[in-house]
Motif scaffolding. Structure first.
Motif, PDB file in Angstrom:
ATOM      1  N   VAL A   1     -72.268  41.307  18.853  1.00  7.83           N
ATOM      2  CA  VAL A   1     -73.721  41.244  19.099  1.00  7.83           C
ATOM      3  C   VAL A   1     -74.046  39.833  19.592  1.00  7.83           C
ATOM      4  O   VAL A   1     -73.617  38.840  18.983  1.00  7.83           O
ATOM      5  CB  VAL A   1     -74.493  41.505  17.783  1.00  7.83           C
ATOM      6  CG1 VAL A   1     -75.986  41.307  18.028  1.00  7.83           C
ATOM      7  CG2 VAL A   1     -74.157  42.882  17.249  1.00  7.83           C
ATOM      8  N   THR A   2     -74.733  39.729  20.745  1.00  4.12           N
ATOM      9  CA  THR A   2     -75.118  38.394  21.240  1.00  4.12           C
ATOM     10  C   THR A   2     -76.628  38.297  21.252  1.00  4.12           C
ATOM     11  O   THR A   2     -77.297  39.162  21.810  1.00  4.12           O
ATOM     12  CB  THR A   2     -74.594  38.207  22.690  1.00  4.12           C
ATOM     13  OG1 THR A   2     -73.239  38.607  22.709  1.00  4.12           O
ATOM     14  CG2 THR A   2     -74.707  36.764  23.120  1.00  4.12           C
ATOM     15  N   THR A   3     -77.148  37.226  20.614  1.00  2.00           N
ATOM     16  CA  THR A   3     -78.613  37.023  20.586  1.00  2.00           C
ATOM     17  C   THR A   3     -78.915  35.671  21.210  1.00  2.00           C
ATOM     18  O   THR A   3     -78.267  34.667  20.870  1.00  2.00           O
ATOM     19  CB  THR A   3     -79.098  37.005  19.123  1.00  2.00           C
ATOM     20  OG1 THR A   3     -78.450  38.060  18.441  1.00  2.00           O
ATOM     21  CG2 THR A   3     -80.585  37.144  19.038  1.00  2.00           C
ATOM     22  N   ILE A   4     -79.846  35.639  22.133  1.00  4.58           N
ATOM     23  CA  ILE A   4     -80.189  34.362  22.790  1.00  4.58           C
ATOM     24  C   ILE A   4     -81.681  34.113  22.595  1.00  4.58           C
ATOM     25  O   ILE A   4     -82.506  34.956  22.938  1.00  4.58           O
ATOM     26  CB  ILE A   4     -79.850  34.417  24.297  1.00  4.58           C
ATOM     27  CG1 ILE A   4     -78.333  34.656  24.472  1.00  4.58           C
ATOM     28  CG2 ILE A   4     -80.259  33.126  24.981  1.00  4.58           C
ATOM     29  CD1 ILE A   4     -77.897  34.821  25.908  1.00  4.58           C
ATOM     30  N   PHE A   5     -82.000  32.939  21.987  1.00  2.72           N
ATOM     31  CA  PHE A   5     -83.419  32.570  21.805  1.00  2.72           C
ATOM     32  C   PHE A   5     -83.745  31.471  22.805  1.00  2.72           C
ATOM     33  O   PHE A   5     -83.085  30.428  22.829  1.00  2.72           O
ATOM     34  CB  PHE A   5     -83.658  32.028  20.392  1.00  2.72           C
ATOM     35  CG  PHE A   5     -83.477  33.068  19.328  1.00  2.72           C
ATOM     36  CD1 PHE A   5     -82.294  33.133  18.594  1.00  2.72           C
ATOM     37  CD2 PHE A   5     -84.470  34.006  19.093  1.00  2.72           C
ATOM     38  CE1 PHE A   5     -82.122  34.104  17.618  1.00  2.72           C
ATOM     39  CE2 PHE A   5     -84.305  34.985  18.122  1.00  2.72           C
ATOM     40  CZ  PHE A   5     -83.139  35.035  17.382  1.00  2.72           C
ATOM     41  N   THR A   6     -84.721  31.680  23.626  1.00  4.01           N
ATOM     42  CA  THR A   6     -85.152  30.619  24.553  1.00  4.01           C
ATOM     43  C   THR A   6     -86.458  30.054  24.024  1.00  4.01           C
ATOM     44  O   THR A   6     -87.384  30.808  23.764  1.00  4.01           O
ATOM     45  CB  THR A   6     -85.405  31.234  25.954  1.00  4.01           C
ATOM     46  OG1 THR A   6     -84.428  32.257  26.147  1.00  4.01           O
ATOM     47  CG2 THR A   6     -85.262  30.186  27.032  1.00  4.01           C
ATOM     48  N   PRO A   7     -86.493  28.767  23.786  1.00  4.98           N
ATOM     49  CA  PRO A   7     -87.735  28.170  23.221  1.00  4.98           C
ATOM     50  C   PRO A   7     -88.900  28.354  24.179  1.00  4.98           C
ATOM     51  O   PRO A   7     -88.697  28.474  25.390  1.00  4.98           O
ATOM     52  CB  PRO A   7     -87.378  26.689  23.049  1.00  4.98           C
ATOM     53  CG  PRO A   7     -86.185  26.444  23.898  1.00  4.98           C
ATOM     54  CD  PRO A   7     -85.475  27.759  24.070  1.00  4.98           C
TER      55      PRO A   7
ATOM     56  N   GLN B   1     -87.419  40.471  24.038  1.00  2.15           N
ATOM     57  CA  GLN B   1     -88.798  40.456  23.516  1.00  2.15           C
ATOM     58  C   GLN B   1     -89.214  39.003  23.320  1.00  2.15           C
ATOM     59  O   GLN B   1     -88.531  38.234  22.631  1.00  2.15           O
ATOM     60  CB  GLN B   1     -88.830  41.210  22.180  1.00  2.15           C
ATOM     61  CG  GLN B   1     -90.184  41.172  21.497  1.00  2.15           C
ATOM     62  CD  GLN B   1     -90.032  41.155  19.987  1.00  2.15           C
ATOM     63  OE1 GLN B   1     -88.934  41.457  19.485  1.00  2.15           O
ATOM     64  NE2 GLN B   1     -91.066  40.779  19.283  1.00  2.15           N
ATOM     65  N   SER B   2     -90.272  38.567  23.964  1.00  6.32           N
ATOM     66  CA  SER B   2     -90.878  37.206  23.878  1.00  6.32           C
ATOM     67  C   SER B   2     -89.797  36.148  23.649  1.00  6.32           C
ATOM     68  O   SER B   2     -89.697  35.548  22.586  1.00  6.32           O
ATOM     69  CB  SER B   2     -91.923  37.172  22.762  1.00  6.32           C
ATOM     70  OG  SER B   2     -91.274  37.475  21.537  1.00  6.32           O
ATOM     71  N   GLY B   3     -88.972  35.957  24.664  1.00  2.00           N
ATOM     72  CA  GLY B   3     -88.060  34.793  24.632  1.00  2.00           C
ATOM     73  C   GLY B   3     -86.781  35.051  23.874  1.00  2.00           C
ATOM     74  O   GLY B   3     -85.927  34.189  23.840  1.00  2.00           O
ATOM     75  N   SER B   4     -86.644  36.226  23.218  1.00  2.00           N
ATOM     76  CA  SER B   4     -85.327  36.436  22.576  1.00  2.00           C
ATOM     77  C   SER B   4     -84.708  37.696  23.174  1.00  2.00           C
ATOM     78  O   SER B   4     -85.434  38.617  23.580  1.00  2.00           O
ATOM     79  CB  SER B   4     -85.517  36.600  21.070  1.00  2.00           C
ATOM     80  OG  SER B   4     -86.377  37.694  20.848  1.00  2.00           O
TER      81      SER B   4
ATOM     82  N   VAL C   1     -81.300  40.424  22.861  1.00  2.00           N
ATOM     83  CA  VAL C   1     -80.180  40.899  22.036  1.00  2.00           C
ATOM     84  C   VAL C   1     -79.318  41.837  22.878  1.00  2.00           C
ATOM     85  O   VAL C   1     -79.852  42.692  23.602  1.00  2.00           O
ATOM     86  CB  VAL C   1     -80.713  41.677  20.800  1.00  2.00           C
ATOM     87  CG1 VAL C   1     -79.550  42.071  19.893  1.00  2.00           C
ATOM     88  CG2 VAL C   1     -81.715  40.827  20.042  1.00  2.00           C
TER      89      VAL C   1
END
Lengths: 141, 145, 732
Positions: B133-139, B103-106, B108
């Motif tokens: 659990v792996t979460t990736i945030f892309t700026p 969802q919008s750049g993140s 899970v």
């Protein structure tokens, strides 16, 4: 007694070589002249299928060797230190370093003449260093 | 426009069996559920309506099940998992079996992800087999090199 | 060889994932047991959380990440790693937009080098670390030998320096020294000059304390200011300004001592100025300057400097502008000297212009032409000939033939020189104009022979390289020409094949001689030169004309020289090298030197060396040297060196030193007694013995700042006169 004339440079299977150094390096000029005398073609840039020599540094240093009774320096040792890389195609650059030594008498009463002698010894050391680099290249398989 | 969860639900599939008695209906092969901008594509859908109208539970399974929706009309949300349960009453999706939600750049990834469509609340756990659990945030792209 | 105390530092445990991190990847990757995200608000993560951002890694029991603020928060027992640092702390926050982490209650440790400590808050960003209310030491974890407490420490790995404000230096938790501001090296980037505080004492200057301050003025300029307190003389300020831009690079060094309490008041201030500079104006225009000046002759021997040797007798000065052309190399050079002590003043070459062919010009088939031309104006007020102009032209035709096996070259050259000489003494009997022209013929050949031999079962190479040279130069009467840049050269093996026995062209020796020489070399199986022996001799085909020239009087009429050289690397640990020069006619040894070296395991070495010269400026020199270094106990090292002037039966330099080296500090006590240069004597009555000066120096050094800070075994041995190396500015 088993001596035979030195065969041509093993580098002969690499008819061309690239010599890289700082601008106007006297040592690089001598090494290049030696190479072209042994009919090795001098490339103008690094090429993947040809070996290259990278002259990193050549420095001259002076160390005291002996003193006059007055404590004045009688003899100096000139230390000419050369470091360079040999990069054979497809291989890691091999670092080489060696030092050449000459002893030399300084005489404050003839400073300008002794400075001229120092220039002469430096050019002789550079000839020796160029010959030694070629000799080491000659033994590379 | 009123939110997706208050929209009518349309379901299409190649075949369907409904057993009125147990209030269970099953759809299989190329199942598609639509509700406003929400779409779920799966191999099998089982609707359990035992709790009455408005409290049905949609259980979809697939390899994987694919979910997509537009939040507030323009923010895309996509997800997939081995099984997605859509509980109409609590307006919550439960994804399980290497679930993944973006969802919008993140993004899970986890064994189990619960997603409340109304509060847009996402919570992920590692479930029994301890899958982390792996979460990736892309700026936002303004800083991308 | 790794020093024995290397096991001070246990290897740092690092998560394996660190190696695979990519600094350019600006995403934030979080793995945890559970995660709670809600739209754009702060996301919560629980259960051994691991956060990766660029090349940094954070582990914590729980963490929060706010998307719109791009900030990470974590607390409880956290651990943070970046490319150079490992930190464990209470709380952590990071701004992922400009990759800066702020850590509270941080225990930090450097990964690539020694250095650890604590900070109330630690700010870490790429290349720069800032600690406040901090402690820094390079001692291992449970060792509190020394620590630096400071309100604020800044470390910039890129520059290689760190600085501390309101620093209190503690030894075993006892405050010893307070400094409002302090700089220190953090890695091996800085090579030159004094890097760390130094405490020493000597007869010359009494108790000495030096503390360098590094100031990074700009990206490619830096300045190091070093106040140096000397109890006997006062406080000297030494400064070193370095600059490195693409076109211009150089070092400017200024040392200033306002008044020397150990000297009569009227001496005034004492200073040293040194500039070595190089400019590449364009691809083929280059200029360089090498200049040194001191306030008084005894400056170097009494105050010393990083840039000259204490026993130097002259300060070299040169400014040159060179052009490297396609076909012609040209150069204009100004050369002069400041003579220290009362020696005869030297000629200055103001200017000297030199033109020469950049590349040999092919003439017909294999013959090529080389040429050189020079004009020089020499001046020397205290000489009989106070000024002279010299014009020299020398074209050379050469037929070279070079193959790896055989080298042959035939040369014919014409040497034409014109002098204009005058003196400021009107009655001087000198020849105003002199011309000299003479031909020179040289035939040279060299053969390269090789054979394989077996070195302990491995194939190795032996070479045999005979050389032969015929040289013809007719006699010309030259003693009416002054001696400006000309002196007799020393005849060692290399000199046998020279075309001129003098350093300059004011004298060109007559020659009708054949020089024969050969060199044989043995290499081991990995091409180290094990053994080299060369022998050469000059045969005069006709006796040289006897001349009454003042310079050549010590050249005996049939002076034919036999020179030999022997270098022998005897066994794995023993090295023996010797060189000698023998005059067959006079049946006497001209010069010889020999040295026997033993290099044991770590930090053990022994050398015995001997030098003999029959006549250096008319004086016999015979010198014996013994030096050694041996570890005496765990962390203790003993070094000693002793040099004796055998001819005059007296000691000239003796050092005895003991060094204790622990993991993060080292102390060295060196007692030294050596001859001090006596500049009031000129070289001819050099027999007046210089006095012996003794000094005791205690050097305390904090280790782990970059290199061993001059505490390697070879550095220790270079304490005496004979160890110092003076670098030359080589410009092409």
């Amino acid at each position: 007694c088993g001596f035979h004339l030195r065969g041509n440079l093993p580098l002969s299977q690499f008819p061309a070589i690239y010599v890289q150094s700082e601008a106007h390096s006297e040592l690089a000029k001598l090494v290049s002249k030696r190479l072209s005398q042994n009919n090795v073609q001098l490339l103008s840039s690094m090429q993947a299928d040809a070996p290259s020599i990278q002259l990193v540094s050549d420095t001259l240093e002076r160390r005291t060797l002996s003193l006059f009774p007055s404590g004045q320096v009688a003899e100096y040792e000139l230390i000419y230190k050369v470091s360079y890389y040999v990069i054979m195609p497809g291989a890691e650059p091999a670092f080489n370093q060696f030092e050449l030594y000459r002893d030399y008498q300084d005489d404050p009463n003839q400073a300008l003449a002794k400075a001229r002698e120092l220039d002469l010894l430096l050019s002789e050391l550079r000839q020796q260093a160029a010959n030694r680099i070629i000799r080491q290249l000659a033994r590379l398989e | 426009s009123n939110p997706d969860y208050s929209q009518p639900i349309a379901i299409t599939s190649d075949n369907n069996e409904t057993s009125i008695k147990e209030n269970i209906s099953v759809y299989t092969q190329n199942v598609e559920i639509r509700q406003g901008s929400l779409t779920i594509k799966a191999d099998r859908l089982e609707i359990n309506a035992t709790a009455g109208k408005g409290n049905e539970v949609f259980i979809t399974t697939g390899n994987p099940v694919r979910y997509s929706q537009l939040l507030d009309g323009d923010i895309p949300v996509t997800a997939n998992a081995a099984e997605i349960r859509y509980d109409l009453a609590s307006r919550t999706l439960t994804l399980s079996g290497n679930a993944q939600l973006s969802q919008s750049g993140s993004q899970v990834q986890a064994a189990v992800i619960r997603y409340n469509l109304e509060s847009q609340q996402i919570s992920a756990e590692s479930g029994e087999q301890q899958k982390r659990v792996t979460t990736i945030f892309t700026p936002e792209n303004k800083e991308n090199p | 060889s790794e020093p024995v105390i290397q096991m001070c530092y246990q290897p740092l445990t690092q998560p394996a994932v660190l190696k695979s991190l990519d600094p350019a990847n600006n995403t934030v990757q979080i793995s945890s047991d559970s995660a709670d995200l809600s739209g754009n608000q702060t996301a919560l993560f629980n259960g051994n959380v691991e956060i990766i951002h660029r090349d940094t890694l954070l582990t914590a029991p729980s963490a929060r990440f706010s998307r719109n603020e791009q900030r990470i928060f974590a607390d409880g027992g956290i651990e943070y790693f970046d490319s150079s640092l490992k930190v464990s702390a209470r709380e952590f926050s990071a701004d992922t937009l400009n990759s800066q982490a702020q850590i509270g209650g941080a225990h930090y440790q450097f990964i690539a080098q020694a250095g650890r400590g604590y900070a109330d808050t630690l700010l870490a960003s790429p290349q720069r670390i800032n600690l406040n209310q901090a402690l820094f030491t390079t001692c291992p974890l449970d060792d509190n030998s020394w620590a630096l407490h400071a309100s604020d420490i800044n470390i910039n790995a890129g520059e290689g320096w760190g600085s501390a404000r309101h620093a209190v230096f503690k030894i075993r938790d006892i405050p010893v020294l307070y400094l409002p501001y302090l700089t220190f090296p953090v890695n091996e980037q800085r090579k030159t000059g004094l890097l760390l505080p130094k405490v020493a004492s000597s007869q010359l200057s009494g108790l000495e304390f030096e503390l360098p301050y590094y100031i990074n003025l700009a990206e490619n300029y830096d300045l190091t200011l070093t106040p140096r307190y000397m109890s006997k003389r006062g406080t000297q300020l030494k400064s070193e300004f370095r600059y490195l831009t693409p076109a211009h690079q150089g070092i400017l060094q200024l040392e200033y001592l306002n008044s020397d309490n150990d000297k009569p008041a009227d001496l005034g201030s004492r200073y040293l100025g040194h500039l070595s500079h190089r400019s590449d104006f364009t691809a083929n225009w280059r200029g360089y300057i090498d200049f040194t000046d001191v306030s008084d002759d005894a400056y170097l021997t009494e105050l010393g400097s990083d840039y000259t040797n204490q026993s130097d007798t002259q300060l070299y000065r040169e400014a040159t502008l060179a052009h490297y052309g396609e076909r012609v190399n040209s150069q204009i050079r100004l050369q002069g000297f400041e003579i220290l002590g009362n020696f005869t003043d030297a000629y200055k070459a103001l200017p000297e212009v030199r033109l020469s062919s950049a590349r040999p010009m092919p003439i017909i088939s294999a013959v090529e032409l080389d040429w050189q031309a020079s004009y020089a104006h020499f001046s020397n007020d205290s000489a009989l000939i106070s000024s002279a102009n010299r014009l020299h032209l020398e074209p050379t035709l050469r037929l070279p033939f070079v193959t790896p096996a055989l080298e042959f070259s035939a040369e014919a050259s014409m040497l034409y020189t014109y002098y204009q000489q005058d003196s400021n003494l009107d009655a001087a009997d000198i020849t105003a104009n002199v011309q000299r022209a003479l031909p020179k013929i040289r035939l040279y050949s060299r053969l390269n022979l090789e054979r394989e031999y077996d070195w302990f079962g491995e194939p190795a190479l032996q070479t045999f390289e005979p050389q032969i040279q015929y040289l013809y130069i007719p006699y010309r009467q030259q003693n009416q020409i002054g001696l400006y840049d000309t002196t007799r050269l020393q005849d060692d093996y290399y000199g046998l094949f020279r075309q001129n026995r003098f350093s300059g062209i004011d004298r060109i020796n007559e020659a009708n001689q054949l020089t024969v020489g050969w060199t044989t070399r043995f290499y081991d199986n990995v091409d180290n030169e094990l053994f080299r022996f060369s022998l050469g001799q000059i045969f005069f085909l006709e006796d040289p004309t006897t001349t009454a020239d003042n310079l050549t009087d010590n050249l005996t009429a049939t002076d034919s020289m036999l020179a030999s050289e022997l270098i022998w690397h005897w066994y794995r640990r023993w090295y023996f090298s010797a060189a000698s020069q023998y005059d067959i006619e006079g049946k006497q040894l001209i010069k010889s030197n020999a040295s026997l070296d033993y290099r044991g395991s770590e930090n053990t070495l022994l050398q015995l060396n001997h030098r003999y010269s029959r006549a250096v400026s008319g004086l016999e020199i015979q010198q014996l040297g013994v030096l050694g270094a041996v570890p005496v106990a765990k962390n203790w090292q003993l070094i000693a060196s002793y040099y004796r002037d055998v001819t005059n039966h007296r000691m000239i330099d003796a050092n005895v030193g003991v060094q204790y080296e622990s993991c993060c500090w080292a102390v060295r006590l060196v007692a030294r007694r050596h001859i001090r240069v006596n500049l009031d004597t000129s070289i001819d009555n050099a027999l007046q013995f210089g006095e012996l000066d003794s000094s005791l120096s205690l050097q305390f050094v904090l280790k782990g700042f970059g290199d061993k800070a001059g505490f390697g075994v070879s550095d220790m041995l270079s304490n005496g006169i004979f160890g110092y190396r003076r670098p030359y500015l080589l410009t092409n």
